[in-house]
Design a protein around this motif. Structure first.
Motif, PDB file in Angstrom:
ATOM      1  N   MET A  84       0.853  -1.188   0.000  1.00  0.00           N
ATOM      2  CA  MET A  84       0.000   0.000   0.000  1.00  0.00           C
ATOM      3  C   MET A  84       0.891   1.241   0.000  1.00  0.00           C
ATOM      4  O   MET A  84       1.973   1.227   0.563  1.00  0.00           O
ATOM      5  CB  MET A  84      -0.899   0.004   1.234  1.00  0.00           C
ATOM      6  N   ARG A  85       0.428   2.302  -0.636  1.00  0.00           N
ATOM      7  CA  ARG A  85       1.208   3.535  -0.672  1.00  0.00           C
ATOM      8  C   ARG A  85       0.638   4.543   0.319  1.00  0.00           C
ATOM      9  O   ARG A  85      -0.559   4.552   0.591  1.00  0.00           O
ATOM     10  CB  ARG A  85       1.263   4.123  -2.078  1.00  0.00           C
ATOM     11  N   SER A  86       1.509   5.401   0.820  1.00  0.00           N
ATOM     12  CA  SER A  86       1.094   6.427   1.765  1.00  0.00           C
ATOM     13  C   SER A  86       0.359   7.540   1.025  1.00  0.00           C
ATOM     14  O   SER A  86       0.806   8.016  -0.022  1.00  0.00           O
ATOM     15  CB  SER A  86       2.308   7.007   2.485  1.00  0.00           C
ATOM     16  N   ALA A  87      -0.770   7.950   1.587  1.00  0.00           N
ATOM     17  CA  ALA A  87      -1.522   9.084   1.052  1.00  0.00           C
ATOM     18  C   ALA A  87      -1.377  10.277   1.999  1.00  0.00           C
ATOM     19  O   ALA A  87      -2.060  11.271   1.862  1.00  0.00           O
ATOM     20  CB  ALA A  87      -2.991   8.704   0.885  1.00  0.00           C
ATOM     21  N   GLY A  88      -0.464  10.166   2.989  1.00  0.00           N
ATOM     22  CA  GLY A  88      -0.229  11.240   3.953  1.00  0.00           C
ATOM     23  C   GLY A  88      -1.107  11.116   5.179  1.00  0.00           C
ATOM     24  O   GLY A  88      -2.136  10.448   5.165  1.00  0.00           O
ATOM     25  N   ASP A  89      -0.684  11.730   6.260  1.00  0.00           N
ATOM     26  CA  ASP A  89      -1.403  11.756   7.535  1.00  0.00           C
ATOM     27  C   ASP A  89      -1.760  10.356   8.033  1.00  0.00           C
ATOM     28  O   ASP A  89      -2.812  10.144   8.608  1.00  0.00           O
ATOM     29  CB  ASP A  89      -2.654  12.631   7.424  1.00  0.00           C
ATOM     30  N   GLY A  90      -0.892   9.385   7.767  1.00  0.00           N
ATOM     31  CA  GLY A  90      -1.103   8.027   8.265  1.00  0.00           C
ATOM     32  C   GLY A  90      -2.064   7.192   7.446  1.00  0.00           C
ATOM     33  O   GLY A  90      -2.341   6.050   7.791  1.00  0.00           O
ATOM     34  N   GLN A  91      -2.602   7.736   6.362  1.00  0.00           N
ATOM     35  CA  GLN A  91      -3.525   6.961   5.530  1.00  0.00           C
ATOM     36  C   GLN A  91      -2.753   6.256   4.414  1.00  0.00           C
ATOM     37  O   GLN A  91      -1.838   6.817   3.826  1.00  0.00           O
ATOM     38  CB  GLN A  91      -4.606   7.853   4.924  1.00  0.00           C
ATOM     39  N   TYR A  92      -3.158   5.000   4.166  1.00  0.00           N
ATOM     40  CA  TYR A  92      -2.540   4.183   3.124  1.00  0.00           C
ATOM     41  C   TYR A  92      -3.637   3.694   2.183  1.00  0.00           C
ATOM     42  O   TYR A  92      -4.763   3.432   2.612  1.00  0.00           O
ATOM     43  CB  TYR A  92      -1.786   2.996   3.734  1.00  0.00           C
ATOM     44  N   ILE A  93      -3.282   3.545   0.906  1.00  0.00           N
ATOM     45  CA  ILE A  93      -4.264   3.153  -0.106  1.00  0.00           C
ATOM     46  C   ILE A  93      -3.631   2.179  -1.105  1.00  0.00           C
ATOM     47  O   ILE A  93      -2.427   2.231  -1.360  1.00  0.00           O
ATOM     48  CB  ILE A  93      -4.834   4.399  -0.835  1.00  0.00           C
ATOM     49  N   PHE A  94      -4.467   1.299  -1.626  1.00  0.00           N
ATOM     50  CA  PHE A  94      -4.094   0.412  -2.732  1.00  0.00           C
ATOM     51  C   PHE A  94      -5.329   0.317  -3.612  1.00  0.00           C
ATOM     52  O   PHE A  94      -6.407  -0.065  -3.144  1.00  0.00           O
ATOM     53  CB  PHE A  94      -3.698  -0.979  -2.223  1.00  0.00           C
ATOM     54  N   ASN A  95      -5.208   0.671  -4.862  1.00  0.00           N
ATOM     55  CA  ASN A  95      -6.331   0.613  -5.804  1.00  0.00           C
ATOM     56  C   ASN A  95      -6.378  -0.771  -6.439  1.00  0.00           C
ATOM     57  O   ASN A  95      -5.696  -1.030  -7.422  1.00  0.00           O
ATOM     58  CB  ASN A  95      -6.200   1.710  -6.862  1.00  0.00           C
ATOM     59  N   LEU A  96      -7.173  -1.653  -5.853  1.00  0.00           N
ATOM     60  CA  LEU A  96      -7.249  -3.052  -6.264  1.00  0.00           C
ATOM     61  C   LEU A  96      -8.092  -3.203  -7.534  1.00  0.00           C
ATOM     62  O   LEU A  96      -9.276  -2.873  -7.545  1.00  0.00           O
ATOM     63  CB  LEU A  96      -7.856  -3.892  -5.140  1.00  0.00           C
ATOM     64  N   SER A  97      -7.476  -3.685  -8.592  1.00  0.00           N
ATOM     65  CA  SER A  97      -8.181  -3.910  -9.854  1.00  0.00           C
ATOM     66  C   SER A  97      -8.801  -5.300  -9.839  1.00  0.00           C
ATOM     67  O   SER A  97      -8.080  -6.300  -9.813  1.00  0.00           O
ATOM     68  CB  SER A  97      -7.216  -3.788 -11.036  1.00  0.00           C
ATOM     69  N   THR A  98     -10.129  -5.376  -9.873  1.00  0.00           N
ATOM     70  CA  THR A  98     -10.783  -6.687  -9.944  1.00  0.00           C
ATOM     71  C   THR A  98     -10.785  -7.205 -11.380  1.00  0.00           C
ATOM     72  O   THR A  98     -11.127  -8.348 -11.621  1.00  0.00           O
ATOM     73  CB  THR A  98     -12.237  -6.627  -9.420  1.00  0.00           C
ATOM     74  N   LYS A  99     -10.385  -6.374 -12.313  1.00  0.00           N
ATOM     75  CA  LYS A  99     -10.316  -6.779 -13.722  1.00  0.00           C
ATOM     76  C   LYS A  99      -8.973  -7.437 -14.044  1.00  0.00           C
ATOM     77  O   LYS A  99      -8.916  -8.399 -14.797  1.00  0.00           O
ATOM     78  CB  LYS A  99     -10.511  -5.556 -14.617  1.00  0.00           C
ATOM     79  N   ARG A 100      -7.880  -6.941 -13.450  1.00  0.00           N
ATOM     80  CA  ARG A 100      -6.539  -7.406 -13.818  1.00  0.00           C
ATOM     81  C   ARG A 100      -5.925  -8.391 -12.825  1.00  0.00           C
ATOM     82  O   ARG A 100      -4.955  -9.066 -13.154  1.00  0.00           O
ATOM     83  CB  ARG A 100      -5.628  -6.193 -13.998  1.00  0.00           C
TER      84      ARG A 100
END
Length: 135
Positions: A84-100
């Motif tokens: 997961m990548r940091s989006a700042g202020d302690g938030q992390y995100i991963f854009n999960l592709s259900t297609k790929r």
């Protein structure tokens, strides 16, 4: 453990009630904070959000015969591997592709109930959540 998480954040519901359409991207989000009196001060930001960590995600189909999703693919060039990548202020995100994303057999994801795990051993307790993918 030096850090705590918010648990899973929207759009995934912690109670397992989320349903996503196959072929769509699912934004996987958590917020990580330092425990009071704990944590590496070089990793904490103002407001207690923990930046500089590398939480990893994994996904498994838990019904219809099950199976580990071995190839998790992001729809964002900013994500690398399953980190997961940091989006700042302690938030992390991963854009999960259900297609790929695919199972280790080269099969695409299919409708069913999936369990998502976000882990960083020795840093915070695993976050587990289930959601459905529909056609």
């Amino acid at each position: 453990l030096p850090f705590v998480t918010s648990g899973i954040l929207e759009p995934i519901n912690a109670d397992g009630s989320s349903i996503f359409q196959l072929g769509r991207t699912i934004p996987v989000k958590i917020r990580i904070s330092a425990c009071v009196g704990g944590g590496d001060p070089t990793l904490t930001a103002s407001g207690g959000g923990a930046n500089g960590l590398s939480p990893e995600i994994s996904l498994a189909l838990v019904d219809l015969g099950g199976g580990q999703v071995n190839e998790l693919v992001s729809s964002s060039a900013a994500d690398e591997g399953t980190t997961m990548r940091s989006a700042g202020d302690g938030q992390y995100i991963f854009n999960l592709s259900t297609k790929r994303s695919q199972f280790n057999t080269g099969q695409d994801l299919r409708p069913g109930i999936y369990e998502l795990k976000i882990a960083s051993p020795g840093v915070f307790a695993d976050v587990l959540v289930q959601f459905a993918i529909r056609q």
